[in-house]
Design a protein around this motif. Structure first.
Motif, PDB file in Angstrom:
ATOM      1  N   THR A   1       0.827  -1.209   0.000  1.00 36.26           N
ATOM      2  CA  THR A   1       0.000   0.000   0.000  1.00 36.26           C
ATOM      3  C   THR A   1       0.859   1.256   0.000  1.00 36.26           C
ATOM      4  OG1 THR A   1      -1.766  -1.138   1.211  1.00 36.26           O
ATOM      5  CG2 THR A   1      -1.810   1.249   1.238  1.00 36.26           C
ATOM      6  N   LEU A   2       1.892   1.256   0.825  1.00 31.77           N
ATOM      7  CA  LEU A   2       2.777   2.420   0.889  1.00 31.77           C
ATOM      8  C   LEU A   2       3.511   2.627  -0.439  1.00 31.77           C
ATOM      9  CD1 LEU A   2       4.276   1.909   4.475  1.00 31.77           C
ATOM     10  CD2 LEU A   2       2.528   3.568   3.763  1.00 31.77           C
ATOM     11  N   ALA A   3       3.922   1.529  -1.049  1.00 30.92           N
ATOM     12  CA  ALA A   3       4.579   1.631  -2.351  1.00 30.92           C
ATOM     13  C   ALA A   3       3.623   2.197  -3.391  1.00 30.92           C
ATOM     14  CB  ALA A   3       5.081   0.252  -2.791  1.00 30.92           C
ATOM     15  N   GLN A   4       2.407   1.721  -3.374  1.00 31.81           N
ATOM     16  CA  GLN A   4       1.418   2.211  -4.337  1.00 31.81           C
ATOM     17  C   GLN A   4       1.102   3.685  -4.109  1.00 31.81           C
ATOM     18  OE1 GLN A   4       0.314   0.336  -6.890  1.00 31.81           O
ATOM     19  NE2 GLN A   4      -0.653   2.200  -7.660  1.00 31.81           N
ATOM     20  N   TYR A   5       1.175   4.108  -2.847  1.00 30.80           N
ATOM     21  CA  TYR A   5       0.965   5.531  -2.541  1.00 30.80           C
ATOM     22  C   TYR A   5       2.026   6.388  -3.224  1.00 30.80           C
ATOM     23  CZ  TYR A   5       0.811   9.879   0.100  1.00 30.80           C
ATOM     24  OH  TYR A   5       0.749  11.205   0.452  1.00 30.80           O
ATOM     25  N   GLU A   6       3.297   5.948  -3.117  1.00 29.62           N
ATOM     26  CA  GLU A   6       4.375   6.696  -3.750  1.00 29.62           C
ATOM     27  C   GLU A   6       4.169   6.759  -5.261  1.00 29.62           C
ATOM     28  OE1 GLU A   6       6.666   8.382  -2.177  1.00 29.62           O
ATOM     29  OE2 GLU A   6       5.897   7.701  -0.243  1.00 29.62           O
ATOM     30  N   VAL A   7       3.738   5.648  -5.854  1.00 33.05           N
ATOM     31  CA  VAL A   7       3.504   5.602  -7.293  1.00 33.05           C
ATOM     32  C   VAL A   7       2.317   6.483  -7.678  1.00 33.05           C
ATOM     33  CG1 VAL A   7       2.869   4.106  -9.225  1.00 33.05           C
ATOM     34  CG2 VAL A   7       4.568   3.349  -7.555  1.00 33.05           C
TER      35      VAL A   7
ATOM     36  N   LYS B   1      -6.428  -1.940 -12.920  1.00 40.10           N
ATOM     37  CA  LYS B   1      -6.814  -3.076 -12.080  1.00 40.10           C
ATOM     38  C   LYS B   1      -6.049  -3.025 -10.768  1.00 40.10           C
ATOM     39  CE  LYS B   1      -7.228  -8.113 -12.006  1.00 40.10           C
ATOM     40  NZ  LYS B   1      -6.982  -9.371 -12.750  1.00 40.10           N
ATOM     41  N   PRO B   2      -6.726  -2.928  -9.608  1.00 35.05           N
ATOM     42  CA  PRO B   2      -6.034  -2.848  -8.327  1.00 35.05           C
ATOM     43  C   PRO B   2      -5.333  -4.145  -7.984  1.00 35.05           C
ATOM     44  CG  PRO B   2      -8.387  -3.109  -7.981  1.00 35.05           C
ATOM     45  CD  PRO B   2      -8.195  -2.904  -9.449  1.00 35.05           C
ATOM     46  N   TRP B   3      -4.238  -4.036  -7.223  1.00 35.25           N
ATOM     47  CA  TRP B   3      -3.448  -5.209  -6.881  1.00 35.25           C
ATOM     48  C   TRP B   3      -3.926  -5.915  -5.624  1.00 35.25           C
ATOM     49  CZ3 TRP B   3      -1.672  -4.926  -1.988  1.00 35.25           C
ATOM     50  CH2 TRP B   3      -1.517  -3.665  -1.425  1.00 35.25           C
ATOM     51  N   TRP B   4      -4.674  -5.196  -4.785  1.00 39.89           N
ATOM     52  CA  TRP B   4      -4.943  -5.757  -3.459  1.00 39.89           C
ATOM     53  C   TRP B   4      -5.995  -6.857  -3.507  1.00 39.89           C
ATOM     54  CZ3 TRP B   4      -6.247  -0.551  -4.413  1.00 39.89           C
ATOM     55  CH2 TRP B   4      -7.598  -0.318  -4.597  1.00 39.89           C
ATOM     56  N   GLN B   5      -5.984  -7.667  -2.476  1.00 39.76           N
ATOM     57  CA  GLN B   5      -6.980  -8.714  -2.284  1.00 39.76           C
ATOM     58  C   GLN B   5      -7.419  -8.711  -0.828  1.00 39.76           C
ATOM     59  OE1 GLN B   5      -5.210 -12.416  -3.482  1.00 39.76           O
ATOM     60  NE2 GLN B   5      -5.498 -12.019  -5.648  1.00 39.76           N
ATOM     61  N   LEU B   6      -8.664  -8.946  -0.612  1.00 38.97           N
ATOM     62  CA  LEU B   6      -9.172  -9.048   0.762  1.00 38.97           C
ATOM     63  C   LEU B   6      -9.046 -10.496   1.231  1.00 38.97           C
ATOM     64  CD1 LEU B   6     -12.411  -6.908   0.587  1.00 38.97           C
ATOM     65  CD2 LEU B   6     -10.245  -6.301   1.654  1.00 38.97           C
ATOM     66  N   TRP B   7      -8.871 -10.678   2.508  1.00 42.85           N
ATOM     67  CA  TRP B   7      -8.834 -12.022   3.058  1.00 42.85           C
ATOM     68  C   TRP B   7      -9.843 -12.147   4.162  1.00 42.85           C
ATOM     69  CZ3 TRP B   7      -4.867  -8.534   3.439  1.00 42.85           C
ATOM     70  CH2 TRP B   7      -4.650  -7.971   4.675  1.00 42.85           C
TER      71      TRP B   7
ATOM     72  N   ALA C   1       7.688  -4.788  -3.989  1.00 43.99           N
ATOM     73  CA  ALA C   1       6.263  -4.474  -4.087  1.00 43.99           C
ATOM     74  C   ALA C   1       5.811  -4.470  -5.545  1.00 43.99           C
ATOM     75  CB  ALA C   1       5.973  -3.121  -3.454  1.00 43.99           C
ATOM     76  N   PRO C   2       4.576  -4.900  -5.820  1.00 47.10           N
ATOM     77  CA  PRO C   2       4.060  -4.889  -7.197  1.00 47.10           C
ATOM     78  C   PRO C   2       4.101  -3.509  -7.844  1.00 47.10           C
ATOM     79  CG  PRO C   2       2.622  -6.164  -5.766  1.00 47.10           C
ATOM     80  CD  PRO C   2       3.613  -5.489  -4.868  1.00 47.10           C
ATOM     81  N   ALA C   3       3.997  -2.454  -7.048  1.00 46.19           N
ATOM     82  CA  ALA C   3       3.931  -1.096  -7.589  1.00 46.19           C
ATOM     83  C   ALA C   3       5.230  -0.651  -8.240  1.00 46.19           C
ATOM     84  CB  ALA C   3       3.559  -0.111  -6.482  1.00 46.19           C
ATOM     85  N   THR C   4       6.337  -1.358  -7.980  1.00 41.81           N
ATOM     86  CA  THR C   4       7.601  -0.945  -8.599  1.00 41.81           C
ATOM     87  C   THR C   4       7.552  -1.069 -10.121  1.00 41.81           C
ATOM     88  OG1 THR C   4       8.528  -3.170  -8.303  1.00 41.81           O
ATOM     89  CG2 THR C   4       8.966  -1.555  -6.572  1.00 41.81           C
ATOM     90  N   GLU C   5       6.701  -1.938 -10.634  1.00 39.61           N
ATOM     91  CA  GLU C   5       6.566  -2.066 -12.082  1.00 39.61           C
ATOM     92  C   GLU C   5       6.106  -0.746 -12.697  1.00 39.61           C
ATOM     93  OE1 GLU C   5       4.130  -4.732 -15.432  1.00 39.61           O
ATOM     94  OE2 GLU C   5       3.826  -5.087 -13.281  1.00 39.61           O
ATOM     95  N   GLU C   6       5.049  -0.181 -12.142  1.00 41.51           N
ATOM     96  CA  GLU C   6       4.567   1.097 -12.669  1.00 41.51           C
ATOM     97  C   GLU C   6       5.557   2.217 -12.376  1.00 41.51           C
ATOM     98  OE1 GLU C   6       0.779   4.198 -12.481  1.00 41.51           O
ATOM     99  OE2 GLU C   6       0.735   2.357 -11.267  1.00 41.51           O
ATOM    100  N   ALA C   7       6.231   2.142 -11.229  1.00 42.68           N
ATOM    101  CA  ALA C   7       7.224   3.167 -10.891  1.00 42.68           C
ATOM    102  C   ALA C   7       8.325   3.229 -11.947  1.00 42.68           C
ATOM    103  CB  ALA C   7       7.822   2.876  -9.515  1.00 42.68           C
ATOM    104  N   LEU C   8       8.804   2.068 -12.380  1.00 45.89           N
ATOM    105  CA  LEU C   8       9.834   2.029 -13.420  1.00 45.89           C
ATOM    106  C   LEU C   8       9.305   2.577 -14.746  1.00 45.89           C
ATOM    107  CD1 LEU C   8      11.333  -1.461 -12.564  1.00 45.89           C
ATOM    108  CD2 LEU C   8      12.577   0.723 -12.474  1.00 45.89           C
TER     109      LEU C   8
END
Length: 268
Positions: free
Chosen positions: A178-184, A262-268, A213-220
């Motif tokens: 979540t924090l990574a996605q915030y930065e992105v 498409k969001p990355w998160w999943q609920l459990w 984190a998955p968000a690094t893909e978009e960050a790059l």
């Protein structure tokens, strides 16, 4: 006759005044006054079991005061924090659990206290999903996420064998993402408004701090775009190379920002 009427009036006034004063001196009756601490605890648990959190918090609060200095008072304090948490009283829940941790650093329930402290802040992040909104979780204030992370981290580090440790670790991973996605999200915001230097710097920060984190893909991907706009071909090519090597099937290369819908998160 007139004197008698005046006397009667004075008498009625005195009676009325007496009733008024009596009413002012009436205090609410404590329905739990005659209960033993065990009985009071049972009543509080019964109310909590049916979701009557307002009454449960009242009963746990009275139990904590009445059983002060005993293990039952500690249990009541933990249950009170949980009841506040479930009733949506976040500030009171935080205050109560922080008081428990400060007063009982050697409690056998300290692992649960850290876990509950994390949940109190973590739950705030999930509220947005409950409303089925499309807004990204990362768009919210991240202070609660960071506070939750620290609580879960203390639990995992101090009590690795706790029954709460595995779930705490899972939630820590979730928070990092979540924090990574915030930065992105911020980097994307800057890029779309033409602030390319700020976009590149924020995206680079996400890559450096949250490498897994998955968000690094978009960050790059944002870095390649921003460096291209800034006419920095070497940095652009470096970012593109890392993107294709780290994410060989990256959809950003072919879809651009549409891949982020498409969001990355999943609920459990």
């Amino acid at each position: 006759m007139r004197r008698a009427a005046i006397g009667a009036s004075h008498g009625a006034l005195a009676t009325l005044l007496g009733l008024t004063l009596a009413g002012c001196n009436t205090t609410p009756t404590d329905e739990t006054a005659g209960m033993s601490t065990e009985k009071l605890y049972g009543e509080a648990k019964d109310e909590a079991s049916v979701g009557n959190w307002e009454r449960a918090t009242m009963l746990y609060g009275r139990l904590e005061a009445r059983a002060a200095g005993t293990p039952l008072a500690q249990q009541a304090q933990l249950d009170l924090a949980y009841a506040f948490y479930r009733s949506g009283e976040k500030a009171q829940a935080e205050t109560t659990i922080e008081r428990f941790i400060k007063l009982h650093p050697s409690s056998p329930a300290l692992d649960y206290a850290y876990y509950l402290q994390g949940l109190i802040n973590f739950n705030e992040n999930l509220g947005l999903l409950g409303s089925l909104a499309r807004q990204d979780l990362s768009e919210r204030d991240q202070r609660a996420s960071r506070d939750a992370y620290q609580s879960f981290r203390q639990l995992v580090q101090q009590f690795p064998d706790s029954k709460y440790a595995a779930d705490a670790q899972l939630r820590m991973n979730y928070i990092v993402n979540t924090l990574a996605q915030y930065e992105v999200h911020v980097a994307r915001y800057y890029y779309r408004r033409g602030a390319y230097v700020a976009a590149a710097n924020r995206a680079q920060q996400a890559v450096q701090e949250f490498q897994s984190a998955p968000a690094t893909e978009e960050a790059l991907y944002i870095m390649t775009l921003a460096y291209d706009r800034l006419s920095l071909p070497d940095l652009r090519d470096d970012a593109r190379r890392v993107l294709t090597q780290s994410f060989p099937q990256s959809s950003y290369v072919t879809q651009g920002f549409a891949a982020a819908d498409k969001p990355w998160w999943q609920l459990w």
